[in-house]
Motif scaffolding. Structure first.
Motif, mmCIF file in Angstrom:
data_model
loop_
_atom_site.group_PDB
_atom_site.id
_atom_site.type_symbol
_atom_site.label_atom_id
_atom_site.label_comp_id
_atom_site.label_asym_id
_atom_site.label_seq_id
_atom_site.Cartn_x
_atom_site.Cartn_y
_atom_site.Cartn_z
ATOM 1 N N ALA A 54 0.810 -1.214 0.000
ATOM 2 C CA ALA A 54 0.000 0.000 0.000
ATOM 3 C C ALA A 54 0.844 1.266 0.000
ATOM 4 C CB ALA A 54 -0.923 0.000 1.222
ATOM 5 N N LYS A 55 2.036 1.212 0.597
ATOM 6 C CA LYS A 55 2.843 2.418 0.738
ATOM 7 C C LYS A 55 3.735 2.674 -0.465
ATOM 8 C CE LYS A 55 5.886 4.829 3.977
ATOM 9 N NZ LYS A 55 6.606 4.773 5.270
ATOM 10 N N TYR A 56 4.494 1.640 -0.890
ATOM 11 C CA TYR A 56 5.478 1.827 -1.958
ATOM 12 C C TYR A 56 5.192 0.998 -3.218
ATOM 13 C CZ TYR A 56 8.463 3.973 1.630
ATOM 14 O OH TYR A 56 8.973 4.780 2.608
ATOM 15 N N PHE A 57 4.096 0.255 -3.226
ATOM 16 C CA PHE A 57 3.781 -0.738 -4.257
ATOM 17 C C PHE A 57 4.676 -1.959 -4.115
ATOM 18 C CE2 PHE A 57 3.866 -2.908 -8.321
ATOM 19 C CZ PHE A 57 2.517 -2.934 -8.658
ATOM 20 N N VAL A 58 5.990 -1.753 -3.943
ATOM 21 C CA VAL A 58 6.924 -2.845 -3.654
ATOM 22 C C VAL A 58 7.155 -2.900 -2.144
ATOM 23 C CG1 VAL A 58 8.068 -2.688 -5.889
ATOM 24 C CG2 VAL A 58 8.897 -1.305 -3.994
ATOM 25 N N GLY A 59 7.713 -4.002 -1.675
ATOM 26 C CA GLY A 59 7.998 -4.136 -0.258
ATOM 27 C C GLY A 59 9.107 -3.204 0.190
ATOM 28 N N SER A 60 9.276 -3.053 1.489
ATOM 29 C CA SER A 60 10.283 -2.133 2.025
ATOM 30 C C SER A 60 11.698 -2.550 1.628
ATOM 31 C CB SER A 60 10.163 -2.058 3.548
ATOM 32 O OG SER A 60 10.289 -3.366 4.118
ATOM 33 N N GLY A 61 11.944 -3.850 1.566
ATOM 34 C CA GLY A 61 13.271 -4.319 1.152
ATOM 35 C C GLY A 61 13.569 -3.974 -0.299
ATOM 36 N N LYS A 62 12.607 -4.191 -1.163
ATOM 37 C CA LYS A 62 12.795 -3.872 -2.583
ATOM 38 C C LYS A 62 12.904 -2.353 -2.774
ATOM 39 C CE LYS A 62 12.763 -6.533 -5.325
ATOM 40 N NZ LYS A 62 13.874 -7.270 -5.973
ATOM 41 N N ALA A 63 12.151 -1.591 -1.995
ATOM 42 C CA ALA A 63 12.244 -0.139 -2.077
ATOM 43 C C ALA A 63 13.633 0.341 -1.676
ATOM 44 C CB ALA A 63 11.188 0.510 -1.174
ATOM 45 N N ALA A 64 14.228 -0.300 -0.651
ATOM 46 C CA ALA A 64 15.593 0.050 -0.238
ATOM 47 C C ALA A 64 16.594 -0.294 -1.338
ATOM 48 C CB ALA A 64 15.944 -0.672 1.057
ATOM 49 N N GLU A 65 16.351 -1.410 -2.029
ATOM 50 C CA GLU A 65 17.230 -1.795 -3.147
ATOM 51 C C GLU A 65 17.162 -0.767 -4.274
ATOM 52 O OE1 GLU A 65 17.593 -5.363 -6.524
ATOM 53 O OE2 GLU A 65 16.319 -5.645 -4.738
ATOM 54 N N ILE A 66 15.968 -0.296 -4.569
ATOM 55 C CA ILE A 66 15.815 0.730 -5.604
ATOM 56 C C ILE A 66 16.522 2.013 -5.186
ATOM 57 C CG2 ILE A 66 14.148 2.123 -6.893
ATOM 58 C CD1 ILE A 66 12.122 -0.161 -6.464
ATOM 59 N N ARG A 67 16.373 2.409 -3.902
ATOM 60 C CA ARG A 67 17.009 3.625 -3.408
ATOM 61 C C ARG A 67 18.529 3.535 -3.544
ATOM 62 N NH1 ARG A 67 16.023 5.001 2.753
ATOM 63 N NH2 ARG A 67 17.087 2.990 2.873
ATOM 64 N N GLU A 68 19.082 2.377 -3.235
ATOM 65 C CA GLU A 68 20.537 2.198 -3.351
ATOM 66 C C GLU A 68 20.987 2.312 -4.806
ATOM 67 O OE1 GLU A 68 23.999 -1.126 -2.267
ATOM 68 O OE2 GLU A 68 21.909 -1.443 -1.675
ATOM 69 N N SER A 69 20.227 1.706 -5.722
ATOM 70 C CA SER A 69 20.578 1.789 -7.147
ATOM 71 C C SER A 69 20.520 3.226 -7.636
ATOM 72 C CB SER A 69 19.635 0.911 -7.969
ATOM 73 O OG SER A 69 19.783 -0.451 -7.645
ATOM 74 N N VAL A 70 19.512 3.965 -7.215
ATOM 75 C CA VAL A 70 19.377 5.369 -7.622
ATOM 76 C C VAL A 70 20.586 6.173 -7.142
ATOM 77 C CG1 VAL A 70 18.052 7.489 -7.250
ATOM 78 C CG2 VAL A 70 16.871 5.350 -7.756
ATOM 79 N N ALA A 71 20.999 5.940 -5.906
ATOM 80 C CA ALA A 71 22.120 6.694 -5.342
ATOM 81 C C ALA A 71 23.439 6.328 -6.010
ATOM 82 C CB ALA A 71 22.202 6.445 -3.840
ATOM 83 N N VAL A 72 23.694 5.030 -6.193
ATOM 84 C CA VAL A 72 24.969 4.583 -6.759
ATOM 85 C C VAL A 72 25.085 4.963 -8.232
ATOM 86 C CG1 VAL A 72 26.355 2.553 -7.333
ATOM 87 C CG2 VAL A 72 25.233 2.711 -5.096
ATOM 88 N N LEU A 73 24.004 4.803 -8.981
ATOM 89 C CA LEU A 73 24.042 5.025 -10.430
ATOM 90 C C LEU A 73 23.666 6.453 -10.816
ATOM 91 C CD1 LEU A 73 22.319 1.670 -11.475
ATOM 92 C CD2 LEU A 73 24.755 2.213 -11.568
ATOM 93 N N GLU A 74 23.355 7.284 -9.813
ATOM 94 C CA GLU A 74 22.993 8.681 -10.051
ATOM 95 C C GLU A 74 21.823 8.796 -11.035
ATOM 96 O OE1 GLU A 74 26.548 10.627 -11.301
ATOM 97 O OE2 GLU A 74 27.419 10.656 -9.291
#
Length: 429
Positions: A54-74
């Motif tokens: 309900a919050k992120y569409f994906v689970g909190s773990g997957k959302a953290a993975e996306i956040r890390e990719s966004v930060a590392v890959l700019e």
């Protein structure tokens, strides 16, 4: 007003299989959509879940993975191959610190880039406004800090209400302009019906080769490319069919899996060419392994716009990409053509296709020759006014020999109201 990726913008793609088995073709189609929008793919994140969070569409773990990719890959934007709620988009943007677009927003962006005609631009803007109106609060997050107090009450709500009112006025204006365009289209259709010129409409999954086939059949030069939604604006051209039959060929927007409802609604005036057509040519990519699913998606959209009752002729295109396939016609038990196998790129099978179209249209056409005495000048004028005359010659005794083709309804009216006598018809008993 509508946020969309700039050309070459670094994008992270997210595709999650929700409550079902994995479909690799859906991911590949999503990647093609991103490329069509001009995004530069820097990462693809996949996963699966029983139901959307309900919050992120994906689970909190997957959302953290996306956040890390966004930060590392700019990355500058994250594209989801799903429909996100306004709240999910806002929550993801706060977490990821970059813009987020769902599948609907991505398709709207492509449409905004490709629309060329006045009508097409109006339709895209209308769809964008309908989509954006539910997401206005995202553009005013800086006002959320105002919790109240002297001099701090209400401006956030007031600004949102002002924007909603302005968008509502713009949507009303766009609907009025599109209604005017629709009336102009109706006038064109009435003129074609009066001249008994049937419309043959090309439909099919996007990138099936509709525009290439249209160019091949009409000699036109509309834009065609190996990409999704290469053309949006409907185009009409007259074509000559075997047996001196004439028709109007219409090229329309391509369909796609999960086509946003806002787009179907906005493009309804364009898609009316499909609803009002005498025959639909459903163009199918013969080289695509997912063609059965694509046919189902096209038929679903046709049912949604009320065109599922229009007679269809399936055109399997791109046979040059399938070893062992050659141009041919498949027929039903009653002999009616149901499938034609062609290559729009090489031109193979075009004569078969034109003959099949003429055969299907001919089921409701009357092609006759009449000998008119000089006293029947009014009937001759009526035949020319209907635009149905194929050929005219004068016989030795002064009679006019006129070859014509028209719909059965007009033919019956000529016999009943205009005094067309059966004895004047060649071959009449």
């Amino acid at each position: 007003m509508f946020e969309r990726p700039r050309s070459g913008e670094r994008a992270v793609l997210v595709h999650v299989n929700v409550g079902g088995s994995a479909h690799p073709e859906q991911l590949e189609e999503f990647r093609e959509l991103a490329r069509s929008a001009g995004a530069l793919e820097v990462a693809v994140i996949t996963g699966s879940s029983v139901s959307p969070d309900a919050k992120y569409f994906v689970g909190s773990g997957k959302a953290a993975e996306i956040r890390e990719s966004v930060a590392v890959l700019e990355a500058e934007v994250v594209l989801f191959n799903h429909t996100l709620s306004p709240a999910q988009e806002r929550n993801l943007e706060r977490l990821l610190k970059c813009r987020v677009l769902d599948r609907t927003g991505l398709i709207l962006d492509i449409f905004a880039q490709r629309a060329q005609s006045f009508e097409g631009k109006l339709q895209v803007e209308l769809a964008q406004l309908r989509h954006t109106s539910t997401r206005l609060i995202r553009g005013w997050t800086h006002l959320e800090r105002q919790k109240g107090g002297i001099g701090l009450r209400g401006p956030g709500e007031t600004q949102l209400e002002t924007d909603r009112r302005l968008i509502g006025k713009r949507i009303k204006l766009l609907n009025e302009r599109l209604e005017k365009v629709r009336r102009q289209r109706d006038q064109g259709r009435r003129a074609r019906r009066k001249a008994e010129l049937p419309t043959v409409s090309l439909v099919g999954y996007t990138n099936a080769g509709k525009s290439t086939l249209f160019n091949r059949l009409t000699g036109a030069a509309i834009y065609a490319a190996d990409q999704l939604f290469a053309t949006l604006d409907s185009t009409l051209r007259r074509i000559e069919l075997p047996g001196r039959t004439r028709a109007v060929l219409a090229d329309t927007v391509g369909f796609i899996r999960d086509l946003p409802h806002d787009l179907v609604a906005a493009f309804r005036s364009t898609l009316e060419e499909t609803v009002q057509a005498a025959v639909l040519l459903q163009v199918i990519d013969a080289a695509d392994e997912e063609r059965r699913e694509q046919i189902s998606e096209v038929n679903q959209v046709l049912a949604e716009i009320g065109a599922d009752e229009v007679p269809q002729l399936q055109v399997y295109n791109k046979i040059d990409l399938v070893p062992g396939l050659s141009a041919h016609v498949d027929r039903a038990e009653n002999g009616r053509p149901v499938r034609v196998w062609v290559s729009a790129r090489t031109g193979e099978g075009m004569e078969l296709l034109l003959s099949a179209i003429a055969e299907v249209l001919g089921e409701d056409q009357v092609h006759r020759t009449v000998r008119l005495p000089p006293s029947a000048a009014r009937l001759r004028a009526r035949l020319f006014a209907l635009g149905t005359v194929v050929d005219e010659a004068i016989s030795e005794n002064g009679d006019l020999r006129i070859e014509f083709q028209m719909g059965k309804g007009n033919f019956e009216q000529l016999c009943r109201r205009e005094g067309l006598q059966q004895t004047w018809l060649e071959g009449a008993a």
